[in-house]
Design a protein around this motif. Sequence first.
Motif, short mmCIF file in Angstrom:
data_model
loop_
_atom_site.label_atom_id
_atom_site.label_comp_id
_atom_site.label_asym_id
_atom_site.label_seq_id
_atom_site.Cartn_x
_atom_site.Cartn_y
_atom_site.Cartn_z
N SER A 1 14.61 5.87 8.14
CA SER A 1 15.57 6.56 7.31
C SER A 1 16.07 5.36 6.10
N ASP A 2 16.08 4.09 6.55
CA ASP A 2 16.34 3.06 5.56
C ASP A 2 15.04 2.98 4.49
N ILE A 3 13.86 3.26 4.92
CA ILE A 3 12.83 3.33 3.73
C ILE A 3 13.24 4.69 2.91
N LEU A 4 13.32 5.85 3.53
CA LEU A 4 13.57 7.06 2.89
C LEU A 4 14.92 6.95 1.88
N ALA A 5 15.81 6.30 2.15
CA ALA A 5 16.98 6.03 1.26
C ALA A 5 16.72 4.98 0.31
N ALA B 1 7.42 7.27 3.70
CA ALA B 1 8.39 6.58 4.74
C ALA B 1 7.69 6.30 5.91
N GLU B 2 7.19 7.57 6.42
CA GLU B 2 6.73 7.41 7.81
C GLU B 2 5.53 6.42 7.81
N ILE B 3 4.62 6.10 6.91
CA ILE B 3 3.66 5.44 6.77
C ILE B 3 4.01 3.89 6.82
N MET B 4 5.06 3.83 6.00
CA MET B 4 5.82 2.49 5.78
C MET B 4 6.29 2.09 7.12
N GLN B 5 6.82 2.84 7.60
CA GLN B 5 7.89 2.58 9.05
C GLN B 5 6.71 2.13 10.08
N ALA B 6 5.49 2.79 10.03
CA ALA B 6 4.37 2.35 10.97
C ALA B 6 3.76 1.08 10.74
N ASN B 7 4.00 0.40 9.23
CA ASN B 7 3.52 -0.68 8.98
C ASN B 7 4.44 -1.94 9.09
N CYS B 8 5.60 -1.74 9.25
CA CYS B 8 6.61 -2.65 9.41
C CYS B 8 7.86 -2.49 10.28
N THR B 9 8.89 -3.33 10.17
CA THR B 9 10.00 -3.19 11.05
C THR B 9 11.18 -2.47 10.62
N VAL B 10 11.06 -1.99 9.34
CA VAL B 10 12.11 -1.19 8.61
C VAL B 10 12.01 0.27 9.20
N LYS B 11 13.28 0.80 9.45
CA LYS B 11 13.37 2.40 10.10
C LYS B 11 12.92 3.25 8.82
#
Length: 147
Positions: free
Chosen positions: A48-52, A36-46
């Motif tokens: 907490s949303d990615i982790l959920a 989720a940390e890596i994905m957040q750095a690569n896009c505009t999604v937060k």
Amino acid sequence: MAVNYKIYQSKANNASKGLYYARAAYRESVGLKKLAEIMQANCTVKYSDILAVLTELAEVMKTELLNSNSVKIEGLGTFRVTLKSKGCANLKEFKPQNHIIGARVRFAPEVYKDIVSGKRVKPMLAGMKVAELDDYKSVKRADVTKE
């Protein structure tokens, strides 16, 4: 980036005994929070949303697999349940609780056929390079050289 490997010597009691092989070596395990940390750095999604979403994905996948469905994630591959069972000479004597002795989740990466070469390609492994892991205790002998 490269996939690391270790060299080991086979101890199997067959034709491979004594031969040297490469085995994939893993530096660490990356969990949902790190993804989720890596994905957040690569896009505009937060985060907490990615982790959920990833947490819910794991739960839904489990439910679908337990309902005897395979789960295909485009761009990734397909997950399915496989069973290991003991043989039974008589169909009427087959009892799941006695003869089914294990279950696994199998993953098959997405594959497509290259129209130019006609070969099957796994996009997740396209461009893969390998490198020997720098720091490990190996079974190398003096006659084995590192390239």
